[in-house]
Design an enzyme around this catalytic site. Structure first.
Site, PDB file in Angstrom:
ATOM      1  N   ARG A  50       0.840  -1.196   0.000  1.00  0.00           N
ATOM      2  CA  ARG A  50       0.000   0.000   0.000  1.00  0.00           C
ATOM      3  C   ARG A  50       0.877   1.248   0.000  1.00  0.00           C
ATOM      4  O   ARG A  50       1.258   1.749   1.055  1.00  0.00           O
ATOM      5  CB  ARG A  50      -0.906   0.013   1.233  1.00  0.00           C
ATOM      6  CG  ARG A  50      -1.848  -1.174   1.316  1.00  0.00           C
ATOM      7  CD  ARG A  50      -2.617  -1.149   2.615  1.00  0.00           C
ATOM      8  NE  ARG A  50      -3.538  -2.279   2.733  1.00  0.00           N
ATOM      9  CZ  ARG A  50      -4.316  -2.492   3.790  1.00  0.00           C
ATOM     10  NH1 ARG A  50      -4.270  -1.669   4.827  1.00  0.00           N
ATOM     11  NH2 ARG A  50      -5.110  -3.546   3.824  1.00  0.00           N
ATOM     12  N   ASP A  52       1.801   5.108  -0.174  1.00  0.00           N
ATOM     13  CA  ASP A  52       1.101   6.262   0.381  1.00  0.00           C
ATOM     14  C   ASP A  52       0.770   7.296  -0.689  1.00  0.00           C
ATOM     15  O   ASP A  52       1.215   7.205  -1.837  1.00  0.00           O
ATOM     16  CB  ASP A  52       1.962   6.932   1.464  1.00  0.00           C
ATOM     17  CG  ASP A  52       2.117   6.068   2.694  1.00  0.00           C
ATOM     18  OD1 ASP A  52       1.264   5.198   2.930  1.00  0.00           O
ATOM     19  OD2 ASP A  52       3.110   6.272   3.429  1.00  0.00           O
ATOM     20  N   TYR A 111      12.688  -0.451  -2.592  1.00  0.00           N
ATOM     21  CA  TYR A 111      12.328   0.953  -2.793  1.00  0.00           C
ATOM     22  C   TYR A 111      13.563   1.771  -3.149  1.00  0.00           C
ATOM     23  O   TYR A 111      14.685   1.484  -2.721  1.00  0.00           O
ATOM     24  CB  TYR A 111      11.724   1.544  -1.514  1.00  0.00           C
ATOM     25  CG  TYR A 111      10.289   1.165  -1.257  1.00  0.00           C
ATOM     26  CD1 TYR A 111       9.240   1.953  -1.744  1.00  0.00           C
ATOM     27  CD2 TYR A 111       9.965   0.039  -0.519  1.00  0.00           C
ATOM     28  CE1 TYR A 111       7.917   1.614  -1.505  1.00  0.00           C
ATOM     29  CE2 TYR A 111       8.646  -0.311  -0.269  1.00  0.00           C
ATOM     30  CZ  TYR A 111       7.630   0.479  -0.761  1.00  0.00           C
ATOM     31  OH  TYR A 111       6.323   0.141  -0.519  1.00  0.00           O
ATOM     32  N   ARG A 197      10.451   6.532   4.266  1.00  0.00           N
ATOM     33  CA  ARG A 197      10.527   7.997   4.288  1.00  0.00           C
ATOM     34  C   ARG A 197      11.067   8.509   5.614  1.00  0.00           C
ATOM     35  O   ARG A 197      11.790   9.525   5.657  1.00  0.00           O
ATOM     36  CB  ARG A 197       9.158   8.593   3.990  1.00  0.00           C
ATOM     37  CG  ARG A 197       8.700   8.374   2.547  1.00  0.00           C
ATOM     38  CD  ARG A 197       7.232   8.694   2.357  1.00  0.00           C
ATOM     39  NE  ARG A 197       6.921  10.041   2.799  1.00  0.00           N
ATOM     40  CZ  ARG A 197       5.700  10.457   3.124  1.00  0.00           C
ATOM     41  NH1 ARG A 197       4.667   9.613   3.069  1.00  0.00           N
ATOM     42  NH2 ARG A 197       5.498  11.694   3.499  1.00  0.00           N
TER      43      ARG A 197
END
Length: 247
Positions: A50, A52, A111, A197
């Protein structure tokens, strides 16, 4: 019902994230609308993760069950045709066994976080975080090493994170520089909400000299969200790949 694995690219800027929301358009909703146009019936699309609001993907994975058995390239091309003008593309589609689950069958997620380290604003490259202060990549890497391995990542998870446990094993966290472009690559079986993040924002504090590399270890050990550095903006984060047994 035949099951298909979809590899998906999207610009997350106009979306509220991957998952359907009560307000705002999501990537999942865009895909499900395209799937319904293709087969004529409401169709659920299940994602591997999921992402963001504002987060991008070049290798998101999803699975979908259709009522009809199509060729994989037909699924890819028809879904893309029905997706226009959404900034979402099916890069590949393939038939998979019924046991395949985009989320639960995943073995690793990868990522990339892109930083542009310069004073001037970004005129063209919007998939990045512009940091005007000079960044020390070596110091950032020294800080990143404290986060590798299995830890309680409470410090680096969002307050609203719904994961049952804060324990995660971080397999890779590298910082590399090429001119003004700095790339932070992170790999793990799974991540907590806002974990990447949060780690990037903390490493930038190290890079500009506000934190020392060992301060990252202290923040991790604190197991407290206020001990984290600022959360990096979503614009620079890209889900690049999801690995499965056959990958």
């Amino acid at each position: 019902m035949p099951r298909y694995k979809l590899t998906i690219e999207y610009d997350g800027s106009p979306f509220v994230g991957w998952q359907r929301q009560e307000t705002g358009r999501s990537v999942q909703e865009a895909l499900e609308d395209a799937a319904e146009r293709l087969c004529g019936t409401p169709t659920r699309v299940h994602g591997a993760g999921r992402t963001d609001t504002g987060v991008h993907a070049t290798g998101q994975v999803a699975h979908v069950d259709f009522v009809r058995d199509w060729r994989a390239d037909t699924v890819r091309d028809a879904m893309n045709a029905h997706m226009r003008p959404e900034p979402v593309a099916i890069l590949a589609a393939e038939r998979v066994p019924d046991e395949f689950d985009a989320r639960h069958s995943a073995r690793a997620r990868h990522y990339l976080y892109r930083i542009i380290n310069r004073r001037a604003p970004l005129a063209l490259d919007q998939v990045a975080w512009r940091v005007p202060q000079a960044l020390d990549v070596d110091a950032m890497n020294a800080g990143a090493r404290h986060l590798l391995g299995k830890h309680d990542f409470t410090t680096f998870r969002a307050a609203q994170c719904q994961a049952k446990s804060p324990l995660r094993t971080l397999d890779r966290l590298d910082v590399t520089g090429d001119g003004e472009v700095i790339a932070v690559t992170a790999s793990a079986r799974s991540f907590l909400h806002n974990q990447v993040r949060s780690m990037v924002g903390t490493l930038v504090e190290v890079g500009i000299g506000r934190w020392q590399p060992d301060d990252v270890a202290a923040a991790l050990a604190a197991r407290s969200r206020p001990a984290c550095g600022p959360v990096a903006p979503s614009a620079g984060l890209i889900l690049t790949r999801v690995d499965y047994e056959e990958s």
